[in-house]
Write a protein that holds these residues in place. Structure first.
Motif, PDB file in Angstrom:
ATOM      1  N   VAL A  24       0.903  -1.493   0.122  1.00  0.00           N
ATOM      2  CA  VAL A  24       0.169   0.169  -0.056  1.00  0.00           C
ATOM      3  C   VAL A  24       1.247   1.711  -0.049  1.00  0.00           C
ATOM      4  N   LEU A  25       1.987   1.252   0.688  1.00  0.00           N
ATOM      5  CA  LEU A  25       2.864   2.507   0.824  1.00  0.00           C
ATOM      6  C   LEU A  25       3.209   3.111  -0.419  1.00  0.00           C
ATOM      7  N   ALA A  26       3.840   1.582  -1.315  1.00  0.00           N
ATOM      8  CA  ALA A  26       4.484   1.775  -2.532  1.00  0.00           C
ATOM      9  C   ALA A  26       3.321   2.133  -4.044  1.00  0.00           C
ATOM     10  N   ALA A  27       2.062   1.314  -3.130  1.00  0.00           N
ATOM     11  CA  ALA A  27       1.243   2.371  -4.163  1.00  0.00           C
ATOM     12  C   ALA A  27       1.026   4.201  -3.926  1.00  0.00           C
ATOM     13  N   VAL A  28       0.912   4.136  -2.682  1.00  0.00           N
ATOM     14  CA  VAL A  28       0.175   5.073  -2.327  1.00  0.00           C
ATOM     15  C   VAL A  28       1.082   6.528  -3.420  1.00  0.00           C
ATOM     16  N   LEU A  29       2.724   5.834  -2.668  1.00  0.00           N
ATOM     17  CA  LEU A  29       4.074   7.123  -3.492  1.00  0.00           C
ATOM     18  C   LEU A  29       4.323   6.900  -4.695  1.00  0.00           C
ATOM     19  N   ALA A  30       3.612   5.796  -6.006  1.00  0.00           N
ATOM     20  CA  ALA A  30       3.169   5.226  -7.319  1.00  0.00           C
ATOM     21  C   ALA A  30       2.189   6.574  -7.487  1.00  0.00           C
TER      22      ALA A  30
END
Length: 203
Positions: A24-30
């Motif tokens: 989820v953190l990676a998706a938010v960053l992307a």
């Protein structure tokens, strides 16, 4: 401690809390790094729709009903962000930036919807444990991060409950009639949150 967790058997429900948090953190960053263009807004919106669709929330509409609830809860964030951006940047960047911010919040909310608070707390604490050598209190930091993730959607749900109760009783809409019951429920939530933290030995 209150949460918005919804039982399910979707992909996100089956994932361990630690990898799910990183995903989820990676998706938010992307999403946050998308360009301020029309196609960036489209990609951000599409990513949220796909994420809720595969989450297995069992709301009868492939996650779209829950997504609609979350968007309604964030409507003032959307309005304020969009209005401020329109004043200074113009339509395209304003819409794109608002879409990115909203998508990031909705994706973070999906983490809370598919993960029990205790599992999320334990995962964050385990992930921060190596930093104890640097003097970081991993338990306190985990509690702080988990409370931050869970409090906003819970308060939004409380506001929705107050509005639904007023409509069911035929009450008149208005800030004065909304503020008192909402404040009472928020204070009750704060008391429950304090008791949960005290039970974990956090002072």
């Amino acid at each position: 401690m209150l949460s918005l967790y919804r039982p399910g058997d979707g992909l996100l429900h089956r994932m361990p809390a630690g990898p799910k948090l990183l995903l989820v953190l990676a998706a938010v960053l992307a999403v946050s790094m998308l360009p301020s263009q029309w196609w960036g807004a489209t990609v951000a919106g599409g990513a949220v729709v796909v994420a809720y669709a595969v989450a297995g929330l069992h709301d009868g509409l492939l996650g779209m009903r829950e997504l609609a609830r979350q968007v309604v809860a964030l409507r003032w964030l959307v309005v304020v962000t969009l209005a401020a951006q329109l004043l200074f940047l113009g339509p395209e960047p304003a819409v794109a930036n608002t879409a990115r911010v909203t998508a990031a919040v909705l994706l973070a909310g999906l983490l809370v919807l598919t993960t029990r608070v205790t599992e999320l707390l334990d995962a964050v604490e385990r992930g921060l444990r190596p930093f104890e050598r640097l003097g970081l209190d991993s338990e306190r930091a985990a509690v702080l991060l988990t409370v931050t993730l869970t409090t906003v959607p819970v308060v939004a749900r409380l506001a929705g409950d107050v509005r639904e109760a007023q409509r069911a009783r035929g009450g008149r809409p208005g800030l004065r009639f909304f503020a008192v019951p909402f404040l009472i429920l928020s204070l009750k939530h704060a008391d429950q949150l304090g008791e949960a933290l005290a039970a974990r030995g956090v002072r």
